[in-house]
Motif scaffolding. Sequence first.
Motif, PDB file in Angstrom:
ATOM      1  N   MET A   1     -15.703   3.320  -7.752  1.00 56.37           N
ATOM      2  CA  MET A   1     -15.303   2.428  -7.525  1.00 56.37           C
ATOM      3  C   MET A   1     -14.095   1.491  -7.288  1.00 56.37           C
ATOM      4  O   MET A   1     -13.659   1.384  -8.922  1.00 56.37           O
ATOM      5  CB  MET A   1     -16.433   1.402  -8.074  1.00 56.37           C
ATOM      6  N   LYS A   2     -13.504   1.311  -6.628  1.00 57.43           N
ATOM      7  CA  LYS A   2     -12.609   0.978  -6.640  1.00 57.43           C
ATOM      8  C   LYS A   2     -11.843  -0.081  -6.613  1.00 57.43           C
ATOM      9  O   LYS A   2     -12.895  -1.073  -5.184  1.00 57.43           O
ATOM     10  CB  LYS A   2     -11.071   1.467  -5.516  1.00 57.43           C
ATOM     11  N   LEU A   3     -11.782  -1.050  -6.782  1.00 57.11           N
ATOM     12  CA  LEU A   3     -11.732  -2.871  -6.560  1.00 57.11           C
ATOM     13  C   LEU A   3      -9.814  -3.002  -6.321  1.00 57.11           C
ATOM     14  O   LEU A   3      -8.960  -2.694  -6.843  1.00 57.11           O
ATOM     15  CB  LEU A   3     -11.240  -3.750  -8.029  1.00 57.11           C
ATOM     16  N   ILE A   4      -9.113  -3.441  -5.283  1.00 55.06           N
ATOM     17  CA  ILE A   4      -8.358  -4.368  -5.099  1.00 55.06           C
ATOM     18  C   ILE A   4      -8.281  -5.356  -4.773  1.00 55.06           C
ATOM     19  O   ILE A   4      -8.587  -5.996  -4.355  1.00 55.06           O
ATOM     20  CB  ILE A   4      -7.778  -3.182  -3.544  1.00 55.06           C
ATOM     21  N   ILE A   5      -7.126  -5.658  -5.862  1.00 53.51           N
ATOM     22  CA  ILE A   5      -6.452  -7.414  -5.364  1.00 53.51           C
ATOM     23  C   ILE A   5      -5.493  -7.070  -4.971  1.00 53.51           C
ATOM     24  O   ILE A   5      -4.477  -7.560  -4.936  1.00 53.51           O
ATOM     25  CB  ILE A   5      -6.660  -7.785  -6.739  1.00 53.51           C
ATOM     26  N   GLN A   6      -5.740  -8.855  -3.819  1.00 52.86           N
ATOM     27  CA  GLN A   6      -4.493  -8.873  -2.989  1.00 52.86           C
ATOM     28  C   GLN A   6      -4.066  -9.452  -2.389  1.00 52.86           C
ATOM     29  O   GLN A   6      -4.817 -11.149  -2.706  1.00 52.86           O
ATOM     30  CB  GLN A   6      -4.571  -8.742  -0.956  1.00 52.86           C
ATOM     31  N   ILE A   7      -2.777 -10.036  -2.470  1.00 49.73           N
ATOM     32  CA  ILE A   7      -1.856 -11.507  -2.397  1.00 49.73           C
ATOM     33  C   ILE A   7      -0.788 -11.607  -1.210  1.00 49.73           C
ATOM     34  O   ILE A   7      -0.195 -10.911  -1.551  1.00 49.73           O
ATOM     35  CB  ILE A   7      -0.814 -11.813  -3.440  1.00 49.73           C
ATOM     36  N   PRO A   8      -1.126 -12.212  -0.949  1.00 53.50           N
ATOM     37  CA  PRO A   8      -0.265 -12.904   0.848  1.00 53.50           C
ATOM     38  C   PRO A   8       0.521 -13.861   0.082  1.00 53.50           C
ATOM     39  O   PRO A   8       0.612 -14.622  -0.342  1.00 53.50           O
ATOM     40  CB  PRO A   8      -1.790 -13.228   1.448  1.00 53.50           C
ATOM     41  N   CYS A   9       2.129 -13.081   0.651  1.00 49.05           N
ATOM     42  CA  CYS A   9       3.372 -13.827   0.020  1.00 49.05           C
ATOM     43  C   CYS A   9       3.663 -13.922   0.741  1.00 49.05           C
ATOM     44  O   CYS A   9       4.514 -13.414   1.740  1.00 49.05           O
ATOM     45  CB  CYS A   9       3.888 -13.198  -0.700  1.00 49.05           C
ATOM     46  N   PHE A  10       4.622 -15.004   1.515  1.00 50.78           N
ATOM     47  CA  PHE A  10       5.723 -15.632   1.932  1.00 50.78           C
ATOM     48  C   PHE A  10       7.147 -16.959   1.256  1.00 50.78           C
ATOM     49  O   PHE A  10       6.442 -17.643   0.371  1.00 50.78           O
ATOM     50  CB  PHE A  10       5.115 -17.108   2.784  1.00 50.78           C
ATOM     51  N   ASN A  11       7.755 -16.182   0.286  1.00 53.53           N
ATOM     52  CA  ASN A  11       9.023 -16.366  -0.472  1.00 53.53           C
ATOM     53  C   ASN A  11       8.302 -16.870  -1.215  1.00 53.53           C
ATOM     54  O   ASN A  11       8.651 -18.222  -1.881  1.00 53.53           O
ATOM     55  CB  ASN A  11       9.141 -17.997   0.482  1.00 53.53           C
ATOM     56  N   GLU A  12       7.736 -16.233  -2.242  1.00 48.97           N
ATOM     57  CA  GLU A  12       6.956 -16.479  -3.622  1.00 48.97           C
ATOM     58  C   GLU A  12       7.619 -16.174  -4.077  1.00 48.97           C
ATOM     59  O   GLU A  12       7.134 -15.553  -5.843  1.00 48.97           O
ATOM     60  CB  GLU A  12       5.335 -16.266  -3.168  1.00 48.97           C
ATOM     61  N   GLU A  13       8.972 -15.897  -4.719  1.00 49.92           N
ATOM     62  CA  GLU A  13       9.615 -15.194  -5.914  1.00 49.92           C
ATOM     63  C   GLU A  13       9.650 -16.325  -7.422  1.00 49.92           C
ATOM     64  O   GLU A  13       9.678 -15.413  -8.331  1.00 49.92           O
ATOM     65  CB  GLU A  13      10.863 -15.087  -5.126  1.00 49.92           C
TER      66      GLU A  13
END
Length: 324
Positions: free
Chosen positions: A1-13
């Motif tokens: 089983m694989k879990l992927i955690i995704q994060i949409p980013c826009f200018n998040e430095e």
Amino acid sequence: MKLIIQIPCFNEEGTLAETLSYLPREVEGFDTVEWLVVNDGSKDRTVEIAKECCVDHIVDFPVNRGLAKAFVAGINRALEEGADVIVNTDADNQYNADDIPKLVAPIVGHRAHLVVGSRPIRSIEHFSPMKKLLQHLGSWVVRFTSGANVVDAPSGFRAISREASMRLNIFDSYTYTLESIIQAGRSGVSIVSVPIRVNGETRPSRLVRSIPRYVLRSSLSILRSMFVYRPGQTFFFLGLFPLAIGLFFSFRWLAFYFDDSTRSHVPSLILAAIMLIAALLCWLCALLGELHGINRKLLEDIQYQLRRERLGDGRGDQAESYAG
């Protein structure tokens, strides 16, 4: 089983490194946990920071395409990387990453396909009273429209199974949060809410920059979803308004007619006819919408099969057995 955690980013430095520092690399029930960042046309060092923090996968848009597009792109990439479950969170570290095991537990336990984290809205100090009211109102409308018992519909902290991900369609370019629940609920995907914790505010919300604009865009998203996924009921109730007006002016004209009035009251008769025709057209749209809905479901099934073939996927059969 694989879990992927995704994060949409826009200018998040300014916040991405801190957010990634709290993400887990091990979650019970999964052999592998990977991170995925979707760079939505950032002009700062978002991508460089993601690489420095050893993010496993990066989707890089050359221009800003909006949160909904970034979310869908992340889902598609996670599917290609073989994710069995996908967790979506925000780059501003709003959501407590320690609740990720709680978020994925209903999917691991075969009790749901989509899990939405429910924030303690009333106790969040940096939410204004108006924003709290809108959050509760929006969730109520989504529950009514989708038929799913979701406590916090605008929450972006959610887990979605591979099965549900391959059935996902988002048409709104503004946000995915409301439409994804409505589409999933109307498509028979099992949805549950789990209470989650939040961290303090690190920056102002970029989605709710203006309350009137947020209300307008969210309302349009919900209306669009209602027309797409509940056309029969939506057009039926819309037709009741002109029907009531038409009947009122019809009875008014009849009353004057049998009262031997010297005036013909033709305007009332014309208005009554227009309103009754409008009601009839709404109900005709309701019928056509229901027929279109059958065609939409067939196309969604075809799309789902094509996605499975493209991904070489054979794991959807197991997920089908516990679909709600």
